[in-house]
Structure formats: C-alpha cells, structure tokens
Design an enzyme around this catalytic site. Structure first.
Site, short mmCIF file in Angstrom:
data_model
loop_
_atom_site.label_atom_id
_atom_site.label_comp_id
_atom_site.label_asym_id
_atom_site.label_seq_id
_atom_site.Cartn_x
_atom_site.Cartn_y
_atom_site.Cartn_z
N GLY A 220 -76.08 -24.18 5.52
CA GLY A 220 -76.63 -23.93 7.14
C GLY A 220 -75.99 -24.33 8.02
O GLY A 220 -74.59 -24.53 8.04
N SER A 221 -76.52 -25.00 9.29
CA SER A 221 -75.78 -25.39 10.46
C SER A 221 -74.97 -26.80 10.13
O SER A 221 -74.22 -27.31 11.28
CB SER A 221 -76.86 -25.62 11.47
OG SER A 221 -77.48 -24.40 11.90
N THR A 222 -75.25 -27.33 8.96
CA THR A 222 -74.44 -28.70 9.00
C THR A 222 -73.04 -28.26 8.73
O THR A 222 -72.01 -28.72 9.01
CB THR A 222 -74.71 -29.57 7.52
OG1 THR A 222 -74.61 -28.52 6.46
CG2 THR A 222 -76.11 -29.93 7.67
#
Length: 484
Positions: A220-222
C-alpha cells in the site's frame, strides 16, 4: 546349464552387485549426511540424551535443555522454551521429528556436532566431562520484542512487526501473531507431538507461519517512499509537482480515487508537491509519478531496496519481495501506491525504512550476534555488511524530511506514530486486498536526526488506516529501543 538359468544367474549377480554398490555408497559416501540430517529420527532421539546448547536473548536463556527428573523417562534431557509464544517464530522448536527456526538453522552448533567444536568435545572426552552444544546469542532486544508482541496482540488482529538497527542490520524485534507454544512440540511422547503439530498446521489462522519473514502483503502507501525515492534519484526535488485530481483517469482504462480521508483533489486543484503528497498520502499524484518515471526506473528503485533479490537467510529464510514487470499504464500507476502485484514482507519494509535512516545504505539483516562453546570460546560473531546502496545520501535526507512531516506536519497522516520530544520519520499505508478489506501498515525510524531503530508493522484485514491502527503499535517499539 541351459540359457534361461544362465540368464537368471547373471541377473541375480547384477542385482547383488547393485546392492553392494548401494550399501557402500550409503555407508561410505553418504553416512555423515544421513547421520546428521535433521529428519533422521535416530539422530534426533540420540540428541535428546545430550546437553543441547541454549538460545540466548539479552543474557537470558529462552531455549535450553534440562535433565529429566523422572528416572524412567525415555531421554536424559528435556528441551524448554521460556516465553515461547513471544519467541516461537524465531527459536522454532526441536522435536523428535524435525527442527525449525534457529533450532534447525543452528542445529550443528546447538547439538555440538559442528567441526568447530571438535577440540572442545575432545577435551571433554579426556576429562570425562559430558559434551555440550554451543550457545547461540540472538540480536533481539528483549524489551522491544516483548513490546512488539504485546502491542500486536492488543489489536486483536493477525499481523507482524519487525524492528532493525538501521546502522548494522541487527534484528531488534520480530513478532508474528498469532503464535504458538513450542514446548508441547518438544515432548518425549511422539503421539503428543504429532497431535499438537497437526492441530497447529491445520489451524485456519496459521499460527506456524512467520508473518514477519515469510508472508508477503501488498505494501500500500508505505511503498510511496520507494516511488518518491525514484523521483528524487531521477533529479526531482521534494517541491516537484504532479497533478493530484480527485479521481485519476488511468492510462489504460479505469479510474483511481483518492482515499485516506482526502475529499476532492489533494492540493485544492493545483499540482501537488512531492513532499505534500507523502505527508497526506495522496494516491493520484503518486500514481502520476509512477507513470512519468516508467516501469524501468520504478523497478530499478524497488530492486535497489531489496525487491526481486530472491530468498535470503538471516539465517532464517526470508521470502522474496517482488515488484511486477510487463505492466500497462494503469498497472504501473497502481504500483506507485503499492498496489497491483507489488508484494513485500514486513522485514523488507523495515529494510526500506532502515536504508533511508542509514543515509541510503540498506544493511543486511541478521539475527545471530554470536555463537560460543561451553568454555566461552567464540565460534561466530556478527559482521555487519551493506545489503544494497539504495539511494544517495541527499535522496535519503529528502525522504527523511518528507517522512517527518507524516508524523508532525499540519496535515500529517501518521501522528499516532509520533514520540514527544523527538522527530520520528514515518509513512502510513492502507493496502487493498482485493477481497473487500484492507491491511494496515506503518513504517518508521527514530530519532530522525540520529536513527537508532527502524520499524515496520502490518495488521491484516484491519479495515482502518495505517495511521490509526499500525502507527500505535510501532511507537512503543521504537520507544523500547531508544529508552535503553
């Protein structure tokens, strides 16, 4: 002698010769390998009659052998595991059937059969002392390990947490939930061992799975920090911009909306600076960045951090994290926010945080600090080494600046990962699973100006945000290391 009898005689002689060759091969060339094989139950049973070395964390034995008190016991020693659920995925277990985890990977040291223990064993023979295996000291920080395990369990979700020393690569904590108790698997009763193992293996929530090292998730956004790293390495700056509309019309069809509480475009309709996109975790601008950079640059940056490097050992086997290839424009855009077929272990994401913290150099993770014989002779010691040179120091500085804004900026998405009195660099993540639920992530390091610990946390099917669910797990882990 007629022809059929001669043929039968010749055939019998051939079979007899083959039997002799096979017996000599097994007893001569393969004897030692078969004798020392971890699945050789006679070897395992014999070692229950010997003093196996201890596994040590913070000067305390967490796995050790004690003499059995019952004179009628089948074997002379019983293996014990203290705080087993907390450490089980690291220590593994030593049973009548096999050995896993550190018990398996360091078996020759622990059981005393390693050639480096030959002198010690010989001296024990001369003095009449009972030979003992070597002790294996791990890199784990006991406070950080306990904190990681307890914090994960408190969420009520399955997941994992990894903490690294970014300067050396030492694994300071590695917790996986759910876990199991290794003690019943070291029982002397084979039927009890088999029954326990079957129950664990068939359990729906997979307690035997080391989620920290061997489960791959969409990050995801990591993963946006990898996209940002690729942009900075390509000559862009934290103030470089991309369009950040409310909905992105993907190049090969379909749309991508903004999530994470963002209503409307990420920057009021104006192109969004890279630093701001990381702070608020803007999807549409980061997808634009991935498309503009292209597949080759995105893949190269992911590989520089450790993706697509194959399995590696620390000495436990770590599964490969991967960045997909052969992408169309829409798929490429999705990889910019850690979706489509991007997959990563929690250890890999901790390595990314650690690499940024360490000025761009990702250190090779390791779990064993040293190995000592029973007379305290040091047989092995850790030798930190660079795993990859992921980004330049200037890029690492830029990423650190942006990640600090994630925890303390005006529109910060990860404030629950902040620690009072110091700067924390972080990044939240909420990963779509394709099954109507989300995994929740947080990666971080602290203090931002003098990093001592890098952390990655993932919680399965949390259906929240990384800032709300995962950041509160990462914060106390960092504090446990820093306050030592």
């Amino acid at each position: 002698m007629n022809v059929p009898i001669r043929r039968l005689t010749f055939f019998c002689m051939v079979l007899f010769g083959a039997l002799l060759l096979n017996a000599n091969y097994l007893q001569g060339l393969q004897a030692e390998d078969l004798r020392e094989h971890r699945h050789n139950q006679r070897q395992t049973a014999r070692q229950f009659d010997a003093a196996r070395g201890a596994i040590i964390v913070g000067n305390e034995q967490i796995a050790y052998s004690e003499p059995t008190e019952d004179e009628d016991a089948a074997y002379a020693y019983q293996r014990h595991y203290d705080n087993s659920e907390e450490y089980a995925h690291i220590t593994g277990f030593y049973s009548l059937y096999n050995a896993t985890g550190i018990e398996g990977e360091q078996n020759s040291m622990l059981n005393g059969s390693d050639s480096r223990l030959a002198v010690s064993n010989f001296m024990d023979t001369l003095t009449g002392e009972e030979s003992q295996g070597a002790s294996v000291e791990l890199t784990l920080n006991p406070e950080a390990q306990e904190t990681a395990f307890d914090a994960l369990r408190s969420t009520g979700k399955n997941g994992a947490a990894v903490a690294l020393d970014p300067n050396t690569g030492a694994v300071l904590a590695s917790a996986s939930v759910p876990s199991y108790d290794a003690n019943p698997l070291a029982d002397h009763d084979p039927s009890k061992v088999e029954e326990t193992y079957q129950e664990l293996e068939e359990a729906e929530d997979k307690p035997l799975l080391n989620r920290a090292f061997n489960q791959r998730y969409p990050p995801g956004s990591t993963f946006k920090v990898v996209t940002a790293a690729a942009a900075l390495e390509d000559g862009e700056t934290p103030d470089s911009t991309q369009p950040a509309p409310e909905t992105y019309q993907l190049p090969a069809g379909g749309t991508m909306p903004n999530h994470g509480g963002i209503n409307g475009p990420c920057n009021g309709g104006d192109p969004d600076p890279l630093r701001h996109s990381i702070e608020i975790s803007c999807n549409t601008s980061m997808a634009h960045w991935a498309v503009d950079l292209g597949e080759e640059k995105m893949a190269a940056q992911a590989e520089a951090f450790g993706f697509d490097s194959g399995e590696f050992d620390i000495p436990l086997t770590v599964s490969e994290s991967s960045y997909p290839r052969g992408l169309n424009g829409s798929q490429l855009a999705q990889t910019g926010i850690g979706q489509f077929d991007v997959s990563a272990t929690p250890l890999q994401m901790a390595m990314i945080a650690g690499g940024i913290a360490n000025g761009g150099d990702v250190m090779r993770p390791y779990l064993v600090e040293k190995v000592e014989s029973s007379d305290f002779t040091q047989l092995e010691s850790a030798n930190p080494e660079v795993f990859s040179e992921a980004v330049s120091s200037s890029t690492a500085d830029g990423l650190t600046e942006m990640m600090v804004q994630v925890t303390e900026g005006d529109e910060a998405s990860g404030t629950q990962g902040a620690i009072p009195g110091m700067q924390v660099a972080g990044k939240t993540g909420t990963a779509e699973t394709g099954q109507g639920s989300t995994h929740n992530w947080f990666i971080s390091f602290a203090p931002a100006n003098d990093p001592q610990v890098a952390v990655a946390v993932v919680l399965e099917n949390g259906n929240s945000s990384g800032g709300e669910l995962a950041a509160p797990v990462a914060k106390p882990i960092m504090e446990a290391v820093i306050e030592q």
